[in-house]
Design a protein around this motif. Structure first.
Motif, PDB file in Angstrom:
ATOM      1  N   ASP A  22     -34.476 -44.814  39.919  1.00  0.00           N
ATOM      2  CA  ASP A  22     -33.234 -45.799  39.844  1.00  0.00           C
ATOM      3  C   ASP A  22     -32.702 -46.167  41.087  1.00  0.00           C
ATOM      4  N   GLU A  23     -32.024 -47.256  41.096  1.00  0.00           N
ATOM      5  CA  GLU A  23     -31.381 -47.829  42.194  1.00  0.00           C
ATOM      6  C   GLU A  23     -30.382 -48.675  41.975  1.00  0.00           C
ATOM      7  N   GLY A  24     -29.504 -49.192  42.980  1.00  0.00           N
ATOM      8  CA  GLY A  24     -28.440 -50.003  42.669  1.00  0.00           C
ATOM      9  C   GLY A  24     -27.835 -50.753  43.963  1.00  0.00           C
ATOM     10  N   HIS A  25     -26.625 -51.134  43.947  1.00  0.00           N
ATOM     11  CA  HIS A  25     -26.014 -51.960  45.206  1.00  0.00           C
ATOM     12  C   HIS A  25     -24.645 -51.522  45.371  1.00  0.00           C
ATOM     13  N   ASP A  26     -24.039 -50.993  46.518  1.00  0.00           N
ATOM     14  CA  ASP A  26     -22.690 -50.782  46.652  1.00  0.00           C
ATOM     15  C   ASP A  26     -22.054 -52.279  47.030  1.00  0.00           C
ATOM     16  N   ILE A  50     -18.996 -53.295  47.568  1.00  0.00           N
ATOM     17  CA  ILE A  50     -18.015 -53.289  48.613  1.00  0.00           C
ATOM     18  C   ILE A  50     -18.408 -53.333  50.113  1.00  0.00           C
ATOM     19  N   ARG A  51     -19.617 -52.468  50.430  1.00  0.00           N
ATOM     20  CA  ARG A  51     -20.155 -52.289  51.586  1.00  0.00           C
ATOM     21  C   ARG A  51     -21.468 -53.189  51.646  1.00  0.00           C
ATOM     22  N   ASP A  52     -21.928 -53.865  50.653  1.00  0.00           N
ATOM     23  CA  ASP A  52     -23.264 -54.512  50.729  1.00  0.00           C
ATOM     24  C   ASP A  52     -24.450 -53.712  50.985  1.00  0.00           C
ATOM     25  N   LEU A  53     -24.522 -52.230  50.354  1.00  0.00           N
ATOM     26  CA  LEU A  53     -25.563 -51.249  50.740  1.00  0.00           C
ATOM     27  C   LEU A  53     -26.188 -50.993  49.659  1.00  0.00           C
ATOM     28  N   ASP A  54     -27.501 -50.881  49.598  1.00  0.00           N
ATOM     29  CA  ASP A  54     -28.333 -50.407  48.583  1.00  0.00           C
ATOM     30  C   ASP A  54     -28.205 -48.891  48.517  1.00  0.00           C
ATOM     31  N   TYR A  55     -28.412 -48.246  47.392  1.00  0.00           N
ATOM     32  CA  TYR A  55     -28.659 -46.702  46.984  1.00  0.00           C
ATOM     33  C   TYR A  55     -29.794 -46.458  46.309  1.00  0.00           C
ATOM     34  N   HIS A  56     -30.467 -45.348  46.482  1.00  0.00           N
ATOM     35  CA  HIS A  56     -31.496 -44.879  45.622  1.00  0.00           C
ATOM     36  C   HIS A  56     -31.196 -43.590  44.959  1.00  0.00           C
ATOM     37  N   ILE A  57     -32.171 -43.302  43.597  1.00  0.00           N
ATOM     38  CA  ILE A  57     -31.803 -41.807  43.287  1.00  0.00           C
ATOM     39  C   ILE A  57     -33.080 -41.356  42.838  1.00  0.00           C
ATOM     40  N   TYR A  58     -33.412 -40.352  43.475  1.00  0.00           N
ATOM     41  CA  TYR A  58     -34.506 -39.842  43.424  1.00  0.00           C
ATOM     42  C   TYR A  58     -34.473 -38.308  42.607  1.00  0.00           C
ATOM     43  N   LYS A  59     -35.714 -37.819  42.004  1.00  0.00           N
ATOM     44  CA  LYS A  59     -35.937 -36.741  41.166  1.00  0.00           C
ATOM     45  C   LYS A  59     -37.271 -36.175  41.626  1.00  0.00           C
ATOM     46  N   ARG A  60     -37.037 -34.889  41.333  1.00  0.00           N
ATOM     47  CA  ARG A  60     -38.461 -33.979  41.640  1.00  0.00           C
ATOM     48  C   ARG A  60     -38.278 -32.687  40.823  1.00  0.00           C
TER      49      ARG A  60
END
Length: 205
Positions: free
Chosen positions: A189-193, A195-205
């Motif tokens: 998954d991924e998304g965007h903050d 407030i700070r105009d930053l991306d984020y990722h979610i990883y799984k293993r």
């Protein structure tokens, strides 16, 4: 123009947060960079503290589908503990933060005590920390440079080999995203903050 608007929104949010915290005797939002981060040894590897907004943390952790009552959470580079606060309120079984800087860790502990939260802050270097196997969900807000990240990821992978389990990683400002993929983590998954105009990722293993 877009960056100017983002900056204005960020500062408005910062002052609102800071005033609310000050009224309650808390300190999460004030940025802090100490001598530890400015030293020749650390300045290119360890970055200063900047809080992830509470609502953003809720959004990110809400995208991780795991039984929180049986899962342990760790924020690596936890600073003053906002992510720990949110993770405990969201029902994780155990909540811990790893922080290298003593002065910042002490502020985080005061915050936890003031809020009567059980979350612990561990003072240790992420490379030397030996108990990654105790945790199932990890959070990073880009706390250090590439060489440190590589070693920390290797330790998390080693912990999975020692104690097989499903592991999730939430990564805000994913500058070293390729390292996770190379280590066998899949971006789910991924998304965007905003407030700070930053991306984020979610990883799984």
């Amino acid at each position: 123009m877009k960056w100017d608007m983002v900056r204005v929104k960020r500062w408005i949010r910062f002052f609102k947060n800071h005033l609310k915290e000050k009224a309650r005797g808390l300190d999460f939002s004030m940025v802090k960079v100490t001598d530890l981060h400015f030293s020749k040894k650390n300045k290119s590897s360890y970055y200063g503290y900047c809080m992830t907004d509470e609502e953003v943390v809720k959004e990110i952790l809400g995208k991780i589908h795991i039984d929180r009552s049986k899962a342990n959470f760790m924020d690596i580079g936890c600073g003053k503990g906002m992510c720990l606060k949110v993770a405990e309120e969201m029902g994780f079984a155990k909540v811990s933060g790893l922080e290298l800087d003593h002065s910042i860790a002490e502020i985080g502990r005061r915050n936890m005590n003031k809020l009567k939260l059980k979350a612990e802050i561990i003072e240790d270097n992420a490379i030397e920390f030996s108990n990654y196997k105790d945790y199932d969900v990890f959070y990073f807000y880009n706390p250090f440079g590439r060489s440190i990240f590589q070693k920390v990821i290797e330790k998390i992978v080693q912990s999975i080999e020692e104690k097989p389990r499903e592991v999730f990683v939430a990564y805000l400002l994913p500058m070293q995203h390729d390292l996770w993929e190379a280590a066998g983590f899949k971006k789910i998954d991924e998304g965007h903050d905003n407030i700070r105009d930053l991306d984020y990722h979610i990883y799984k293993r």
